[in-house]
Design a protein around this motif. Structure first.
Motif, PDB file in Angstrom:
ATOM      1  N   GLY A  70      -9.007  27.271 -18.887  1.00 30.24           N
ATOM      2  CA  GLY A  70      -8.242  27.397 -17.647  1.00 30.24           C
ATOM      3  C   GLY A  70      -7.258  26.260 -17.503  1.00 30.24           C
ATOM      4  N   THR A  71      -6.768  26.072 -16.293  1.00 33.24           N
ATOM      5  CA  THR A  71      -5.711  25.090 -16.053  1.00 33.24           C
ATOM      6  C   THR A  71      -6.191  23.871 -15.282  1.00 33.24           C
ATOM      7  N   SER A  72      -7.479  23.610 -15.282  1.00 34.22           N
ATOM      8  CA  SER A  72      -8.006  22.429 -14.593  1.00 34.22           C
ATOM      9  C   SER A  72      -7.667  21.177 -15.381  1.00 34.22           C
ATOM     10  N   LYS A  73      -7.593  20.061 -14.679  1.00 33.40           N
ATOM     11  CA  LYS A  73      -7.213  18.842 -15.371  1.00 33.40           C
ATOM     12  C   LYS A  73      -8.413  18.010 -15.792  1.00 33.40           C
ATOM     13  N   ILE A  74      -8.144  17.136 -16.718  1.00 30.49           N
ATOM     14  CA  ILE A  74      -9.099  16.129 -17.151  1.00 30.49           C
ATOM     15  C   ILE A  74      -8.611  14.836 -16.511  1.00 30.49           C
ATOM     16  N   ASP A  75      -9.401  14.286 -15.595  1.00 31.05           N
ATOM     17  CA  ASP A  75      -8.966  13.154 -14.795  1.00 31.05           C
ATOM     18  C   ASP A  75      -9.832  11.937 -15.109  1.00 31.05           C
ATOM     19  N   LEU A  76      -9.244  10.948 -15.774  1.00 32.84           N
ATOM     20  CA  LEU A  76      -9.945   9.715 -16.134  1.00 32.84           C
ATOM     21  C   LEU A  76      -9.426   8.605 -15.236  1.00 32.84           C
ATOM     22  N   TYR A  87     -10.649  19.956 -26.565  1.00 31.87           N
ATOM     23  CA  TYR A  87      -9.779  21.116 -26.735  1.00 31.87           C
ATOM     24  C   TYR A  87      -9.503  21.658 -25.340  1.00 31.87           C
ATOM     25  N   ALA A  88      -8.267  21.533 -24.891  1.00 33.67           N
ATOM     26  CA  ALA A  88      -7.891  21.969 -23.545  1.00 33.67           C
ATOM     27  C   ALA A  88      -6.493  22.588 -23.624  1.00 33.67           C
ATOM     28  N   PRO A  89      -6.395  23.770 -24.210  1.00 36.33           N
ATOM     29  CA  PRO A  89      -5.074  24.328 -24.514  1.00 36.33           C
ATOM     30  C   PRO A  89      -4.197  24.651 -23.315  1.00 36.33           C
ATOM     31  N   THR A  90      -4.762  24.843 -22.151  1.00 33.30           N
ATOM     32  CA  THR A  90      -3.921  25.174 -20.993  1.00 33.30           C
ATOM     33  C   THR A  90      -4.015  24.129 -19.883  1.00 33.30           C
TER      34      THR A  90
END
Length: 146
Positions: A70-76, A87-90
């Motif tokens: 999906g389109t959720s973000k990875i927030d560090l 792997y976060a293609p979108t």
């Protein structure tokens, strides 16, 4: 675990056994630590959020495969550390000065913004998990930048 989201409170730690996990989200509070006892694959359909100084730990980072759908973000945040094969293609990319990225946002479709986009696409194409073919889609600004 709450409503399919693996939540780890601040300054807490947990060891996850080897396996495949399907989650709606992954949230690590400030200073928390997520450790893996063996190879783990996590499929996450929502956001991945790491608070300040939160970290994942695995002896070999390639033993933690994080697949964000999906389109959720990875927030560090604040010196957090995510050791994983991601792997976060979108997943969205924040252009400089927007979202949580550093820098100053330029004017719409500025040269810097275009260069940032090209740099992000080149980086994606060069990753070992990429076949070198990268695409973008969207409407309005996102479609224009694509």
């Amino acid at each position: 675990m709450s409503a399919g989201v693996l939540k780890l409170g601040s300054q807490k730690s947990i060891t996850v056994p080897a396996g495949i996990y399907y989650l709606k989200g992954l949230e690590l509070g400030a200073g928390s630590r997520l450790t893996f006892s063996g190879p783990v694959t996590m499929y996450v359909t929502g956001a991945v959020l790491l608070g300040g100084h939160a970290q994942t730990y695995v002896e070999k980072p390639e033993n933690f495969k994080l697949i964000v759908l999906g389109t959720s973000k990875i927030d560090l945040n604040g010196s957090s550390a995510l050791y994983a094969d991601i792997y976060a293609p979108t997943a969205p990319i924040d252009i400089r000065g927007t979202g949580d990225s550093d820098g100053v946002q330029g004017t719409f479709a500025s040269g810097d913004e275009t260069l940032d986009t090209v740099e992000a696409l080149k980086w994606i194409a060069e990753q070992p998990w990429s076949d070198g073919q990268v695409g973008m889609f969207g409407i309005s600004w996102g479609g224009f930048q694509g």
